[in-house]
Structure formats: structure tokens, C-alpha cells
Design a protein around this motif. Structure first.
Motif, short mmCIF file in Angstrom:
data_model
loop_
_atom_site.label_atom_id
_atom_site.label_comp_id
_atom_site.label_asym_id
_atom_site.label_seq_id
_atom_site.Cartn_x
_atom_site.Cartn_y
_atom_site.Cartn_z
N TYR A 133 0.83 -1.21 0.00
CA TYR A 133 0.00 0.00 0.00
C TYR A 133 0.87 1.26 0.00
N LEU A 134 1.85 1.30 0.88
CA LEU A 134 2.67 2.50 1.00
C LEU A 134 3.54 2.73 -0.23
N SER A 135 4.09 1.66 -0.81
CA SER A 135 4.88 1.84 -2.03
C SER A 135 4.00 2.33 -3.18
N GLY A 136 2.76 1.86 -3.20
CA GLY A 136 1.82 2.35 -4.22
C GLY A 136 1.51 3.82 -4.04
N LYS A 137 1.37 4.26 -2.79
CA LYS A 137 1.09 5.66 -2.53
C LYS A 137 2.29 6.55 -2.91
#
Length: 279
Positions: A101-105
């Protein structure tokens, strides 16, 4: 690395979706048009003590401001919205979901910020004269943009983890707008009182604006800056300090936020949102 790769793919997919969503297109185009309009009306004014266009001096400052708005505000807003609609809870429920999730953000915010930068840069080059980038300028960009993102993205994530209601974004927006007013973005900071100059220099916004001006403006314009220099070493140092602060705070606050996420919390936020809509 698989969760990171999956997250980056998700971020790229979300970036492509922003080009088909009217609200996202408006978020790209309206700020760019507003800021370029401001620069256009400033084009005939001059930087005090010089014959250089104030509009041309302001445009690179806006580029630096865009990095801060993307890293802080967009990241915080994305986290708050994803908490409210349950996206964050679903990410938490799968193995390595938060990493993905965080890498996508990171990919999404970086891509959106880059699009906004290009929407300002390309038309801006036709609106004002005097901007250019030499070899040293390209080298400066190579370290300024990554360090700028690292100095602001984790802070944006940390701030976003503190709020669970999109209406609380005003608590983030107003201080940033205050910093914009005192950080020399639209007018040289040397016109500010000394205590405001010191306050502005404590935050990344001033330094990213200064760094971008050093890339696009002639070296002679350094004479109207504080210390009559582009101060690259100080720029890197202050941004690096904020990067360390963000990288220390963000994991702690994000873990605490994720630990508090539950189905009942998401349902309560949805109920509050539906109540607001009903009113």
C-alpha cells in the motif's frame, strides 16, 4: 521485493485512472491555471533592485512549492480518505499489504506531483523569459527532487496518520498556506522581518523554492537571496534533517494507526460521512 513491485504497479494504475476521472483532472488543471495566471500578471513587475521579471523569478519557486504540496498535502489526504473508505483496513488484512500500500502511494503521489510540475513548467516557459537550465542545474535537480520527496512524503504520511476525517485537512492546509506566505515563493524573502525569515528557513518549503530558483534562474539573481548565495549545502542539510525526522516518525505513527484500524472503526467513519451527506 514482491510487495513493493505490486505496490508500484498499483500506483501506476491509479495514476492512469486519474486521467479518466473529472475530479482528478480538475485537481491537475485548476491549480496549474491559477498559478500560471498569477505568474502571467506578475511578468511585467521586476525583482527589487534588478530588471529581472518577478514572474520569471516566481515560477521556479512555484515548482518547489508543488513538491511540498504533493509530498505533504496529497499524501496526507490520500491516507485520510483511504482510512475512511476502508482501503487501509483491506491492505492491513493481507500479508505485506501495508508495504504494498505505501509503495503504491509513493508512486501515486510522485506521479501526480510530476504531472503537476509539467503542467506548470511547459506553459510557463512560454509565459516568462529568462529561465534556463545549464549542466549544473540538471545536476542540482538530480539530487534536489529526490531529497525533497524524502523530506516531505514521510511527513505527509505521518500527518495523515493523525487524522481520520477529511474535514480535518484544514488543520494541515492552513499552516502550509501560512508558510507559503512567508517563504519567499511569490516575493523575495528579504522583504520579510528578520524573525519571519528565520521561521521560514526552519521548514522545507523555503529551501525547495530556493533550490528550484538556483536551477532555473541566472546566477546573478542569487544577489537578491539571503546571504547572496544559492546555499546548496544548507539546502541539502535542512532537507536531510526533515527527511530523518519524517523517516523516524512515519513508521511509528503508521504502525499505531494500522493497529487501531478495525471494521467497527471504518463503519463508524462511514456512518459519520453518510450523516454529513444527509445533512
Amino acid at each position: 521485493m514482491t510487495p513493493v513491485v505490486l505496490g508500484l504497479r498499483r500506483g501506476w494504475t491509479e495514476i492512469k485512472h486519474t486521467f479518466t476521472n473529472p475530479a482528478d483532472l480538475w485537481a491537475y488543471l485548476f491549480p496549474a491555471a491559477l498559478l500560471l495566471g498569477t505568474v502571467f500578471f506578475m511578468r511585467n513587475a521586476t525583482v527589487p533592485g534588478t530588471s529581472f521579471s518577478l514572474g520569471a523569478r516566481t515560477l521556479p519557486s512555484i515548482f518547489g512549492m508543488g513538491l511540498v504540496l504533493g509530498g505533504l498535502m496529497t499524501t496526507a489526504q490520500q491516507l485520510i480518505m483511504d482510512r475512511e473508505d476502508g482501503t487501509l483496513l483491506r491492505a492491513k488484512a493481507v500479508p505485506h499489504g501495508m508495504t504494498s500500500y505505501l509503495s503504491g502511494k509513493v508512486a501515486l503521489v510522485g506521479g501526480m506531483t510530476l504531472v503537476g510540475f509539467l503542467l506548470q513548467l511547459i506553459p510557463g516557459l512560454f509565459l516568462v523569459d529568462g529561465l534556463s537550465v545549464d549542466a549544473d542545474g540538471w545536476l542540482t535537480l538530480l539530487w534536489l527532487i529526490p531529497v525533497g520527496f524524502v523530506a516531505t512524503l514521510p511527513l505527509g504520511a505521518a500527518i495523515g496518520s493523525l487524522f481520520d476525517d477529511p474535514r480535518n485537512m484544514a488543520l494541515v492546509v492552513m499552516p502550509i498556506f501560512g508558510l507559503i506566505a512567508i517563504s519567499g515563493i511569490f516575493y523575495p524573502i528579504t522583504a520579510m522581518p528578520g524573525w519571519l525569515q528565520g521561521l521560514a528557513q526552519a521548514f522545507p518549503l523555503y529551501w525547495l523554492g530556493l533550490g528550484m530558483r538556483s536551477v532555473f534562474l541566472p546566477d546573478s539573481l542569487a544577489a537578491v537571496e539571503l546571504a547572496h548565495s544559492w546555499r546548496h549545502l544548507e539546502t541539502f542539510g535542512v532537507l536531510a534533517v526533515w527527511a530523518v525526522i519524517g523517516l523516524v516518525l512515519a513508521p511509528v505513527l503508521l504502525r499505531r494507526m494500522a493497529g487501531r484500524e478495525s471494521g467497527s472503526a471504518v463503519a463508524a467513519r462511514r456512518e459519520r460521512a453518510m450523516t454529513r451527506v444527509g445533512r
